[in-house]
Design a protein around this motif. Sequence first.
Motif, PDB file in Angstrom:
ATOM      1  N   THR A  46       0.828  -1.202   0.000  1.00  0.00           N
ATOM      2  CA  THR A  46       0.000   0.000   0.000  1.00  0.00           C
ATOM      3  C   THR A  46       0.863   1.253   0.000  1.00  0.00           C
ATOM      4  N   GLY A  47       0.320   2.317  -0.573  1.00  0.00           N
ATOM      5  CA  GLY A  47       1.007   3.596  -0.626  1.00  0.00           C
ATOM      6  C   GLY A  47       0.007   4.732  -0.569  1.00  0.00           C
ATOM      7  N   LEU A  48       0.513   5.938  -0.401  1.00  0.00           N
ATOM      8  CA  LEU A  48      -0.309   7.136  -0.279  1.00  0.00           C
ATOM      9  C   LEU A  48       0.091   8.121  -1.368  1.00  0.00           C
ATOM     10  N   ILE A  59       4.034   8.777  -4.858  1.00  0.00           N
ATOM     11  CA  ILE A  59       3.426   8.075  -3.739  1.00  0.00           C
ATOM     12  C   ILE A  59       4.459   7.906  -2.626  1.00  0.00           C
ATOM     13  N   LEU A  62       3.929   2.933   2.517  1.00  0.00           N
ATOM     14  CA  LEU A  62       3.325   2.832   3.840  1.00  0.00           C
ATOM     15  C   LEU A  62       3.711   1.554   4.574  1.00  0.00           C
ATOM     16  N   ASP A  86      -5.298   9.823  -1.984  1.00  0.00           N
ATOM     17  CA  ASP A  86      -5.726   8.459  -2.277  1.00  0.00           C
ATOM     18  C   ASP A  86      -4.745   7.454  -1.694  1.00  0.00           C
ATOM     19  N   GLN A  87      -5.274   6.353  -1.187  1.00  0.00           N
ATOM     20  CA  GLN A  87      -4.439   5.214  -0.838  1.00  0.00           C
ATOM     21  C   GLN A  87      -4.537   4.198  -1.966  1.00  0.00           C
ATOM     22  N   GLN A 103      -6.656   1.192  -6.810  1.00  0.00           N
ATOM     23  CA  GLN A 103      -7.030   2.274  -5.906  1.00  0.00           C
ATOM     24  C   GLN A 103      -7.839   1.680  -4.765  1.00  0.00           C
ATOM     25  N   ARG A 106     -12.213   5.179  -0.985  1.00  0.00           N
ATOM     26  CA  ARG A 106     -12.067   6.474  -0.320  1.00  0.00           C
ATOM     27  C   ARG A 106     -13.063   6.601   0.831  1.00  0.00           C
ATOM     28  N   ASN A 125      -9.973  11.299   1.062  1.00  0.00           N
ATOM     29  CA  ASN A 125      -9.761  10.867   2.449  1.00  0.00           C
ATOM     30  C   ASN A 125      -9.462  12.035   3.392  1.00  0.00           C
TER      31      ASN A 125
END
Length: 343
Positions: A46-48, A59, A62, A86-87, A103, A106, A125
């Motif tokens: 996962t990333g942001l 990104i 995480l 977005d995550q 994606q 949200r 978010n």
Amino acid sequence: MAKRQLNRRQNWRIEKIQGERAERAAKRESRAMEALEGGDLGPEQTGLVIAHFGVQVEIEGLQGEMAGQVFRCHLRANLPALVTGDQVVWRPGNQGDGVIVAQLPRNSELCRPDMRGQLKPVAANVDQIVIVFAPLPEPHANLIDRYLVAAEHAGIRPLLLLNKADLIDEQNQVALDALLKVYRELEYPLLEVSAHQGDGMEQLKHRLNGNVSVFVGQSGVGKSSLVNSLLPGVDTRVGALSELTGKGTHTTTTARLFHFPGGGQLIDSPGIREFGLGHVSRDDVEAGFIEFHDLLGRCRFRDCKHDREPGCALLQALEDGRVQPQRMASYRHIIASLPEDDY
């Protein structure tokens, strides 16, 4: 001087050049994607999304060894439009890059129509929208109320922030006091700060810590200065007011996410002078005016437009002082701006 009109051949030539540039960019992106997909991509994680640049995004990892590191990532063609906040699920490459593969859902999104009227997300978010205004450029209740309607529609908590409080003087004091009095009586959270002098900034930090906030407001109200004061070393560009128009000049060009040392995140969005509400209905607008909540449904006529109809609960509340003229004027202005089908 009037702008010179382009003839058909000139328009065709411009469109052809733009099309060729877009095609070349798409080919470059396709080759980069093929190279990444054909190489040794790391496992999904996962990333942001912390910034968006056309066909690529930045990104922040995480998970594991990638946590806190920033990567420029390509987007798979089947993905929806991504925005800052977005995550995502992504796979790292071996050159500080990677590929976004999915994606994640949200929790909220802040949207506004683009120049063509198409609804466009601005940030995802987010749990707090910070509506920034200042003595200069002169604040307008209608713009503030548009943001409040948008926040209510998106389910995002608002915070009103008067920046550049050091610019309050004898000429603007009375009008500003009248403007702020309306929102204080409605119990909206409101802070007065000066990014330049530091007044009130500790209170603002307290409000931002632990939240995912987005700054919105006219260009020139000092959003970038606030970010620089809150996060020394970030050094976002600061623009001056136009001497000709008194309006701000755009400095932030893409929404970017910043972390606070004490926890929480801030999304600094591009400055916008108007906030269209073409995507909301009349009912949505009325729901965005919190003082209307106990009045709606109490008019004599079910289809009351709250204009001149007898037995209108809103007009009676306006006469009694329970609804302020400033807010009723904003409401009518927003309603008049909606597509006719919505009202």
